[in-house]
Write an enzyme that holds these catalytic residues in place. Structure first.
Site, PDB file in Angstrom:
ATOM      1  N   GLY A 172       0.810  -1.217   0.000  1.00  0.00           N
ATOM      2  CA  GLY A 172       0.000   0.000   0.000  1.00  0.00           C
ATOM      3  C   GLY A 172       0.845   1.269   0.000  1.00  0.00           C
ATOM      4  N   SER A 173       1.910   1.270   0.792  1.00  0.00           N
ATOM      5  CA  SER A 173       2.727   2.490   0.894  1.00  0.00           C
ATOM      6  C   SER A 173       3.367   2.813  -0.453  1.00  0.00           C
ATOM      7  CB  SER A 173       3.821   2.316   1.955  1.00  0.00           C
ATOM      8  OG  SER A 173       3.236   2.065   3.213  1.00  0.00           O
ATOM      9  N   ASN A 219      -8.396   3.954   8.177  1.00  0.00           N
ATOM     10  CA  ASN A 219      -7.861   2.778   8.855  1.00  0.00           C
ATOM     11  C   ASN A 219      -8.092   2.783  10.357  1.00  0.00           C
ATOM     12  OD1 ASN A 219      -5.902   4.883   7.963  1.00  0.00           O
ATOM     13  ND2 ASN A 219      -4.645   3.961   9.558  1.00  0.00           N
ATOM     14  N   GLN A 223      -7.978  -0.208   3.084  1.00  0.00           N
ATOM     15  CA  GLN A 223      -8.920  -0.745   4.067  1.00  0.00           C
ATOM     16  C   GLN A 223     -10.271  -1.102   3.445  1.00  0.00           C
ATOM     17  OE1 GLN A 223      -8.378  -1.456   7.319  1.00  0.00           O
ATOM     18  NE2 GLN A 223      -6.278  -0.690   7.336  1.00  0.00           N
ATOM     19  N   SER A 266      -3.426  -3.242  -0.755  1.00  0.00           N
ATOM     20  CA  SER A 266      -2.325  -3.961  -0.111  1.00  0.00           C
ATOM     21  C   SER A 266      -2.737  -5.382   0.224  1.00  0.00           C
ATOM     22  CB  SER A 266      -1.921  -3.217   1.169  1.00  0.00           C
ATOM     23  OG  SER A 266      -0.985  -3.988   1.900  1.00  0.00           O
ATOM     24  N   GLY A 267      -1.833  -6.336   0.004  1.00  0.00           N
ATOM     25  CA  GLY A 267      -2.144  -7.748   0.234  1.00  0.00           C
ATOM     26  C   GLY A 267      -2.391  -8.115   1.684  1.00  0.00           C
ATOM     27  N   HIS A 268      -1.531  -7.590   2.577  1.00  0.00           N
ATOM     28  CA  HIS A 268      -1.583  -8.139   3.944  1.00  0.00           C
ATOM     29  C   HIS A 268      -2.793  -7.685   4.756  1.00  0.00           C
ATOM     30  CE1 HIS A 268       0.033  -4.788   6.577  1.00  0.00           C
ATOM     31  NE2 HIS A 268       0.428  -4.331   5.397  1.00  0.00           N
ATOM     32  N   THR A 291      12.543  -7.776 -10.276  1.00  0.00           N
ATOM     33  CA  THR A 291      12.028  -9.126 -10.500  1.00  0.00           C
ATOM     34  C   THR A 291      10.780  -9.329  -9.659  1.00  0.00           C
ATOM     35  OG1 THR A 291      14.259  -9.877 -10.936  1.00  0.00           O
ATOM     36  CG2 THR A 291      12.624 -11.582 -10.430  1.00  0.00           C
ATOM     37  N   CYS A 315       1.565   5.036  20.611  1.00  0.00           N
ATOM     38  CA  CYS A 315       2.778   4.564  21.277  1.00  0.00           C
ATOM     39  C   CYS A 315       3.498   3.573  20.380  1.00  0.00           C
ATOM     40  CB  CYS A 315       2.448   3.911  22.605  1.00  0.00           C
ATOM     41  SG  CYS A 315       1.491   2.404  22.445  1.00  0.00           S
TER      42      CYS A 315
END
Ligand code: PLP
Length: 397
Positions: free
Chosen positions: A73-74, A154, A182, A202-204, A240, A327
């Site tokens: 995503g970033s 998010n 999200q 994003s995949g994760h 690659t 934090c």
């Protein structure tokens, strides 16, 4: 209630699902070839990537040639924003419109561009965490190169009026990017119908591995490369290919988008049950609009408790959650998202985000609701701040 382990931090990351892992495994050893190689072992992976591209495109209403795989995503956000900025600066357009409560992948990219001489308008959000499309329209000027507004937030899960914003951008001839990390798998997305020019995912966040993502770029937009080198990704993104990750992303996208109405129907009542249950505790507040909200997101401020202590205690009870005080990022500043809603610092500090996925059950919800009041009672009993608030009869929310 018997102790359970509940992972309620899907907005941070998700586990790779079995189906995704099984589809990926052959690509680590058997099908290890470099997709750019000329022999069969390479060419079959080139075909697998082509196939994955078509599968991801189909989930978004896009064409295969409009999907570019990235490292997440970033990277997708950086590429869309910096690429557009470089491209349109050449035409004298050096203005970008975004919002104050974007993910840092967008905000910090915009701040970087400000240092390079671009001007950025950071639109405010309503106290409910929604962006007004009329504000987008008012901010557009002759120099505007890009509007970038996240699809769903998010932290507080609010879903933005993306189709309305897309229509406005189209009418004014301004490019529109959305960070949909999200939203994918939680909201029905059709990039054509919604006039989205670029979209990050994003995949994760949807049961594919970390380190893989995609950027949709509408045909006709010539985004300059962010990563230069070899000719991969149709010459637009060198390196690659992460073949297993790309295959996993395609499978995860198909699974995540297969039955979105079913997921919403299952999770919304559980989400509302948790919200209503926690709001019974005095001096609590739901952050973000209840209706325009991801079906798996709860974000509540609890006056008189510290976010970090709350998370540690919940962890002892087997509940993995997140908080609005950052934090985690090594700073004690409350989250910029919660502050953007107009929350006081002390209220933002005591915030709890629970984000869950399709495997979440009624029993999980009940367990969370049995644990939270005990934890809040204990923390408030130890809090000098809460003692003062009670003594002075102050209402902070
Ligand atoms: C997680 C997240 C990102 C970053 O994605 P990565 O794949 O971790 O780089 C960007 N935007 C939003 C809204 C996110 O939730």
């Amino acid at each position: 209630m018997k102790k359970r382990f509940i992972y309620a931090d899907h907005a941070a990351t998700t586990p790779v699902s079995d189906a995704v892992l099984q589809e990926m495994l052959p690509y680590f050893q058997t099908h290890f070839g470099n997709p750019s190689s000329i022999y069969a072992k390479g060419r079959e992976n080139e075909r697998a990537i082509m196939d994955a591209r078509a599968r991801v495109a189909a989930c978004l209403g896009a064409q295969p040639g409009e999907i570019f795989f990235t490292a997440g995503g970033s990277e997708s956000d950086n590429w869309a924003i910096k690429g557009t900025a470089i491209q349109l600066a050449a035409q004298g357009k050096k203005h970008i419109i975004t919002s104050v409560f974007e993910h840092h992948a967008v905000l910090h990219t915009c701040e970087f561009l400000e240092k390079q001489g671009f001007s950025v308008t950071y639109l405010p959000v309503s106290p409910e965490g929604l962006i007004d499309p009329a504000d987008v329209e008012k901010a557009i000027c002759e120099d505007t190169a890009l509007v970038t507004i996240m699809y769903a937030n998010n932290e507080i899960g609010t879903i933005q009026p993306i189709a309305e914003i897309g229509a406005i951008c189209k009418a004014h001839g301004v490019l529109f990017h959305t960070d949909a990390v999200q939203a994918v798998g939680n909201v029905e997305i059709d990039v054509k119908a919604q006039n989205i020019d670029m979209l990050s995912l994003s995949g994760h966040k949807l049961h594919a591995p970390k380190g893989v993502g995609a950027l949709y770029v509408r045909k006709g937009i010539r985004l300059p490369n962010l990563i230069h080198g070899g000719g991969q990704e149709m010459g637009r993104r060198a390196g690659t290919e992460n073949v297993p990750g790309i295959i996993g992303l395609a499978k995860a996208m198909e699974l995540a988008t297969a039955d979105i109405p079913g997921k919403i129907a299952k999770l919304t009542p559980l989400r509302n049950k948790i919200i209503d249950g926690i709001l019974k505790i005095e001096q609590t507040r739901l952050n973000g609009d209840r209706e325009h909200r991801l079906c798996g997101n709860v974000n509540i401020s609890i006056v008189g408790v510290e976010g970090e202590s709350l998370l540690l205690m919940l962890d002892n009870f087997g509940v993995a959650a997140s908080s609005g005080s950052a934090c985690t990022s090594g700073s004690l500043d409350p989250s910029h998202v919660l502050l953007s809603l107009g929350l006081k610092h002390e209220v933002a500090h005591g915030s709890l985000r629970l984000s869950f996925g399709e495997e979440f059950t009624e029993e999980d919800a009940d367990y969370i609701l049995s644990v939270i009041p005990q934890v809040v009672d204990r923390l408030r009993a130890m809090s000098p701040m809460w003692e003062t608030i009670v003594k002075e009869g102050r209402k902070l929310v």
